[in-house]
Enzyme design. Structure first.
Site, PDB file in Angstrom:
ATOM      1  N   PRO A 496       0.895  -1.322   0.172  1.00 38.31           N
ATOM      2  CG  PRO A 496       0.033  -1.115   2.186  1.00 38.31           C
ATOM      3  CD  PRO A 496       0.544  -1.812   1.185  1.00 38.31           C
ATOM      4  CB  CYS A 497       1.847   3.600  -2.159  1.00 40.17           C
ATOM      5  SG  CYS A 497       3.272   2.343  -2.298  1.00 40.17           S
ATOM      6  CD  GLN A 498      -2.904   3.496   3.013  1.00 37.26           C
ATOM      7  OE1 GLN A 498      -1.777   3.363   3.751  1.00 37.26           O
ATOM      8  NE2 GLN A 498      -3.644   2.356   3.143  1.00 37.26           N
TER       9      GLN A 498
END
Ligand SMILES: C[S@@+](CC[C@H](N)C(=O)[O-])C[C@H]1O[C@@H](n2cnc3c(N)ncnc32)[C@H](O)[C@@H]1O
EC number: 2.1.1.37
Length: 879
Positions: A496-498
Site C-alpha cells: 500500500p502506498c497511501q
C-alpha cells in the site's frame, strides 16, 4: 459466446514516440579549440527541422575534412584546429557488405542532407563499408569497439558501440552507434544513485552519426547479470564501464544481455533478436514446449509468497493462470495485517500459512528464523549467532545455579512450558504499534493448563526452554512454516502506498519515501532482496508512476535493477481481460537472471484503455498496437456479470442462499464453476457450487434508503432526478426556486447539501444507479452511495458484496470473512482475478522457458477455458 470485434489502441504510437526520443539525432557545433561534431544522446529528443538544419552544418564539416579542405569549407579564419576523420584499410568486400548491411545498398539515392532518423523509410545509402577508422589523426577505432561520443558542452559524453562504419553515397563518413544508457538516462532517471555509476545498459537504439563525433575508445566489460553483487564487484577488471543488462524503452524493460555475436550485428540479424530463433521462439522455449502443453505433468510444486495479500485475489489468479500453463504454483505463505482478510484467505486456501502481521515484522521474523535454524544446525553452513548462543547459554548456567538460588526458585510457583505453538516478531500483546516491544515471541502452552491459558512469551523469558524451542523450530523448518532465502519461487504483492493517493492532501512530493505511508514499497523490496525469489510481481495504482514524476515507480524499478533482477513494467486495464470494470493498475515483473523475464498478456476483450497515464509511461500500456488487426471479444457489461443473481433487499442478512436460477450469460456460467472445473480437472458432474455466498448489501441507513427509493429506475438515475434539483445548461446543479425543499421523516433534507456541492455541482454520482449496459469505472472499498455510482439498477440498495466480487472476477466459490464493510474492503482492494490469472499464465510460461519474442504475449484463443471438460448443462442443473 461474445462476438469477435476489432480493436485499436495507442500503444504503438507511444512506443514510436519514445523510440524517437531515444535516438541520437545528429547535431554539430564547435568546441573551443577545434571543430568537432557532437550528438544528442540516446535519451534526447529533437524537432525534425532542427535536426535537418544541424545535419546540413554537419555535412559541411565532414565533407570538408574528408576533402582535406577544412578552411574553405567552414569559412573560418580563426585558426581553429580542424577535426579530421578517415577510414583505414581496405573497404569490406562489396558482396559481403551487401550481405551484412543490405539496407544500405538498395540503390535509393540518399544524401546526408535529407537524411533523418525520425523517418524510418529513409536510410542513408552507402558507397562502401569499412572496419577501421582514424579520428583526430591518432585515435584508432575498429568496428564493434565501444566508444565515447561527444555530447554538448557540460553534458556527460555518450557511450556507444560502433556497429557500422561506412562512406555514404554523398561522400560523408559515418558510423552507426548502438547506444549504451547510463542509469540516469533510463526510466530510473533521478533515482540513478541506486545504481553503480560504472554500470551501463546496452540498448537497441541505433542511429548514424558523422565519424568525427567519436571521442575515445572505451573498455566496457560485459558480464552476465549475476545475483552475487559482491562477487561481481571483485570479478570486474579495470574498465571504464561494465554492462550486464539490455534496456528496452517499451515496457521499461531491463533484460539479460543477448549473446554477443559481433558478426550478427547487421541489418539482417541484430544483436537484439539473437536470443530468438527464426521461428520466433527462444531456444529454451522449444526445449520446454512439451512440458507446457502436457496437462498431467503437474509436479513438482512451486511456491508463492503473497505479501499484503488481502483476501488473496492476486495469488488466487496467479496460481489459476500458472496452473493453466502447466506450472503448478501454490500459495505457500501469505501476509497481511488485517485479520479478516487473513481469515478469508485461509478459508479459501487451507494449504497456505497465513500470517496476520505487518510485513516489516514478517521480514524481521524471517531473519530471526534463519538465525534459529542456523543455531539448531538445520541449514547448511550454519553460522553460530552470538545472540542465541548467549541466550541459551543462560540455561546451562542456570542448571549449574547455586543451592541458594535453587531454593529461591522452589519457593516461587513454577510454570512449565509444555509446547511451543507459534512464533512471531514483536509483542502481540501490545495494544499499539508504537508500544510493541521488538524481538521474537513464542506462543506457548503450559503444562497442566488448558489451551485458554496459552500465552505469547518473549524469547528472553524462554531461555531455559531450549529443547522445546528446538522441537518447534525443527518441525517448522521441516514443514516450512516460514521461508528461508531461496525457498520462494515467486513473491507477489501490492504494497500500500497511501501517501501517493490523489485523495491525500498532505502528500510528500519532494521525497515520497520519507512518507511513512509509502514505506511499504521499501519493505516489499527488502523482502525480495532477502528471500531472493526467482520472480517478483508487484502491483499498484497508476499513481505510482504519476505522483512526483513517477518517483516510486522509478524507485521500484531501480531496486530491482540494484538487486540484479531483470524487470518490466506494464499498465493493464481489468476490463480488457473480460470484466465490466475499467480499473487501471501498474504491474512490475522482476525475474532473476537465470530465468526468462515474463511477458505481459495482451487483452482478450475489446476495451479501450483510458485514464490518465503520464506520457513517459504510456509506452507501458499493455495493448495492441494502433491499427493492428485483431479479433477480440466484445467488452462486458454490468448485465453480463450480475443479471442472474436473485433480488435481495436493503436489509438482506443471509450470507448464503440458493442461486434460484441458471446462469444467463457465458460470464455467469464461468464464474460459477468450481476451482477444479476452472482448471479443467476431472470433476464429478455435480461439482459446481449451488450455494451463493456474500450476496448481501451494506445496509443503507433509513435516510439514505428513503432517498434511494425515490431515485428512478432508469439509466442515469441519480439525485438530480429528485424534486427541487435543477440542472443548468453548463450541466451543474442548482436549487429550483419554484420547488419547496422536501424533508425526510427524520427531518433531514431529501436532497442533502453534499450532493449539490459535490465537484461544485458538476457530478451526477451521488445516489446514482448503475445501468445494465454500463462498465463500472473501478470497484472501490467503500459501499457508500454519497459520491459514487454504486446503486443497483432496479433494486433499492447498493451492489452486494457478491456483485462487487463478480465485477472483480472473483469466482463465486470464493467466500469472504469478517464484518460486511471489511468484506467490501477486501473485494475493493483486490487485484482483478482475471488480470492476475492472465499474468499467472505468462509467468508459468516464463518459468518453463517458453517465452516468445517481445514484451507482450498473445493469450490462446479460448483463454482461460483451455481445458474445459464439463458441459454447461451440468452447471445449470446445479442452479
Ligand atoms: C491493495 S490490498 C492487497 C490486495 C491483494 N493483493 C488482493 O489481490 O486481494 C493491500 C493490503 O495491504 C494490507 N496492509 C497494509 N499495510 C500493511 C503492512 N504494513 N503489512 C502487511 N499488510 C499490510 C492491507 O490490510 C490490505 O489488505
Amino acid at each position: 459466446m461474445p462476438s469477435k470485434r476489432k480493436t485499436r489502441s495507442n500503444a504503438s504510437t507511444a512506443v514510436a514516440a519514445n523510440s524517437d526520443s531515444g535516438s541520437g539525432s545528429v547535431r554539430s557545433c564547435s568546441r573551443k579549440s577545434r571543430k568537432k561534431t557532437v550528438v544528442e544522446g540516446p535519451a534526447a529528443t529533437a524537432a525534425a527541422e532542427e535536426v535537418a538544419l544541424r545535419q546540413q552544418q554537419q555535412t559541411r564539416v565532414v565533407d570538408a575534412s574528408v576533402n582535406g579542405n577544412a578552411d574553405a569549407a567552414n569559412g573560418s579564419d580563426d585558426g581553429e584546429e580542424e577535426y579530421s576523420a578517415r577510414f583505414l584499410g581496405d573497404p569490406v568486400l562489396e558482396e559481403e557488405a551487401k550481405r551484412r548491411w543490405p539496407k544500405r545498398y538498395q540503390g535509393k539515392t540518399q544524401t546526408a542532407r535529407s537524411r533523418s532518423n525520425s523517418d524510418e523509410d529513409v536510410i542513408l545509402q552507402a558507397r562502401r563499408h569499412y572496419t577501421q577508422a582514424e579520428v583526430d589523426g591518432m585515435l584508432l577505432f575498429k568496428l564493434y569497439d565501444d566508444a565515447h561520443v561527444k555530447a554538448a558542452e557540460g553534458e556527460d559524453n555518450y557511450i556507444c558501440k560502433i556497429v557500422e562504419m561506412f562512406e555514404a553515397v554523398d561522400g560523408t563518413l559515418n558510423f552507426t552507434a548502438q547506444w549504451y544508457y547510463r542509469a540516469k538516462d533510463t526510466v530510473i532517471k533521478n533515482l540513478h544513485n541506486l545504481i553503480d555509476p560504472k554500470r551501463v545498459f546496452f540498448s537497441e537504439i541505433q542511429d548514424d552519426n558523422p565519424l568525427d563525433c567519436l571521442l575515445e575508445k572505451l573498455n566496457i566489460y560485459r558480464l552476465p547479470l549475476n545475483v552475487d553483487l559482491e562477487a561481481k564487484k571483485e570479478t570486474i577488471p579495470t574498465c571504464n564501464y561494465y554492462c550486464d543488462t539490455f534496456y528496452q524503452l517499451p515496457y521499461s524493460t531491463f533484460i539479460n544481455l543477448p549473446s554477443e555475436n559481433k558478426e550478427t550485428v547487421s541489418e539482417t540479424s541484430s544483436t537484439i533478436s539473437s536470443e530468438v530463433d527464426a521461428s520466433g521462439r527462444s531456444e529454451v522455449n522449444s526445449q520446454h514446449s512439451e512440458a507446457v502443453h502436457h496437462e498431467e505433468n503437474k509436479e513438482p510444486e512451486f511456491s508463492l509468497l503473497d505479501l499484503y495479500c488481502g483476501c488473496g485475489a492476486m495469488s488466487t489468479g496467479l496460481c489459476l493462470g500458472a496452473n493453466l500453463s502447466g506450472f503448478n504454483l501454490v500459495t505457500r505463505w501469505a501476509v497481511d495485517k488485517n485479520e479478516h482478510a487473513c481469515e478469508s484467505l485461509k478459508l479459501n486456501h487451507p494449504e497456505t500459512e497465513v500470517r496476520n502481521e505487518g510485513a516489516e515484522d514478517f521480514l524481521s521474523l524471517l531473519k530471526e528464523w534463519e538465525k534459529l535454524c542456523s543455531y539448531f544446525s538445520l541449514i547448511q553452513n550454519p553460522v553460530p549467532h552470538e545472540q542465541y548462543v548467549d541466550l541459551f547459554k543462560a540455561e546451562e548456567d542456570d542448571d549449574a545455579g547455586t543451592d541458594e538460588e535453587n531454593d529461591e526458585i522452589e519457593d516461587e510457583e513454577v510454570f512449565e512450558v509444555s509446547e511451543v505453538l507459534a512464533v512471531c516478531y514483536g509483542d502481540p500483546n501490545a495494544k499499539k504499534e508504537e508500544e510493541k516491544e521488538k524481538g521474537l515471541y513464542f506462543k506457548v502452552s503450559w503444562k497442566g493448563y488448558a489451551s485458554d491459558a496459552d500465552s505469547w512469551e518473549p524469547i528472553k523469558g524462554l531461555s531455559n526452554c531450549k529443547e522445546r524451542i528446538k522441537v518447534f523450530v525443527t518441525r517448522g523448518f521441516q514443514s516450512k512454516i516460514l521461508p528461508l532465502p531461496g525457498d520462494v519461487d515467486v513473491i507477489c504483492g501490492g504494497p500500500p502506498c497511501q501517501g501517493i493517493s490523489g485523495f491525500n492532501r498532505f502528500r510528500n512530493k519532494l521525497n515520497p519515501l520519507d512518507d511513512e505511508q509509502n514505506k511499504q514499497l521499501i519493505v516489499y523490496m527488502d523482502i525480495v532482496q532477502y528471500l531472493q525469489p526467482k520472480f517478483s510481481l508487484m502491483e499498484n495504482v497508476v499513481d505510482l508512476v504519476k505522483f512526483a514524476d513517477g518517483y516510486l515507480g522509478r524507485y521500484a524499478l531501480g531496486r530491482l535493477l540494484q538487486m540484479n533482477y531483470q524487470s518490466r513494467m506494464g499498465i493493464m486495464a481489468a476490463g480488457a481481460y473480460g470484466l465490466p470494470q475499467f480499473r487501471l493498475r501498474v504491474f512490475l515483473w522482476g525475474a532473476q537472471p537465470s530465468q526468462k523475464l515474463p511477458q505481459f498478456p495482451l487483452p482478450t476483450h475489446d476495451v479501450i484503455v483510458r485514464g490518465v497515464i503520464p506520457l513517459e509511461f504510456e509506452i507501458c500500456t499493455v495493448a495492441y498496437s494502433e491499427g493492428q488487426d485483431v479479433d477480440l471479444q466484445s467488452k462486458l457489461l454490468l448485465e453480463d456479470a450480475i443479471s442472474d443473481l436473485p433480488p435481495v433487499a436493503n436489509n438482506e442478512h443471509r450470507d448464503e442462499m440458493p442461486y434460484g436460477g441458471p446462469p444467463r450469460t457465458e460470464f455467469q456460467r464461468l464464474i460459477r464453476l468450481s476451482k477444479s472445473e476452472m482448471l479443467g480437472l476431472p470433476t464429478s458432474s455435480k461439482c459446481s457450487e449451488s450455494t451463493l455466498y456474500d450476496h448481501r448489501p451494506l445496509k443503507l441507513n433509513d435516510d439514505d434508503y428513503q432517498r434511494v427509493c425515490r431515485i428512478p429506475k432508469k439509466k442515469g438515475g441519480c439525485f438530480r432526478d429528485l424534486p427541487g434539483v435543477r440542472v443548468r445548461p453548463d450541466n451543474k446543479v442548482e436549487w429550483d426556486p419554484a420547488v419547496e425543499r422536501q424533508y425526510l421523516e427524520s427531518g433531514k433534507p431529501l436532497v442533502p447539501d453534499y450532493a449539490m456541492t459535490f465537484v461544485n455541482g458538476a457530478s451526477s454520482k451521488p445516489f446514482a444507479r448503475l445501468w445494465w449496459d454500463e462498465t463500472v469505472p473501478t470497484v472501490v472499498t467503500r459501499a457508500e452511495p454519497h459520491n459514487q455510482a454504486i446503486m443497483h439498477p432496479e433494486q433499492d440498495r447498493v451492489l452486494t458484496i457478491r456483485e462487487n466480487a463478480r465485477l472483480q472476477g472473483f469466482p463465486d466459490y470464493y467466500k469472504l470473512c469478517g464484518p460486511i464493510k471489511q468484506r467490501y474492503m477486501q473485494v475493493g482492494n483486490a487485484v482483478a482475478v482475471p488480470v492476475a490469472r492472465a499474468l499467472g499464465y505468462t509467468l508459468g510460461l516464463a518459468f518453463q522457458g517458453s517465452v516468445t519474442e517481445g514484451p507482450l504475449y498473445n493469450l490462446p484463443d479460448k483463454f482461460p477455458m483451455l481445458r474445459e471438460r464439463v458441459s454447461s448443462v451440468s452447471t445449470e442443473e446445479n442452479a
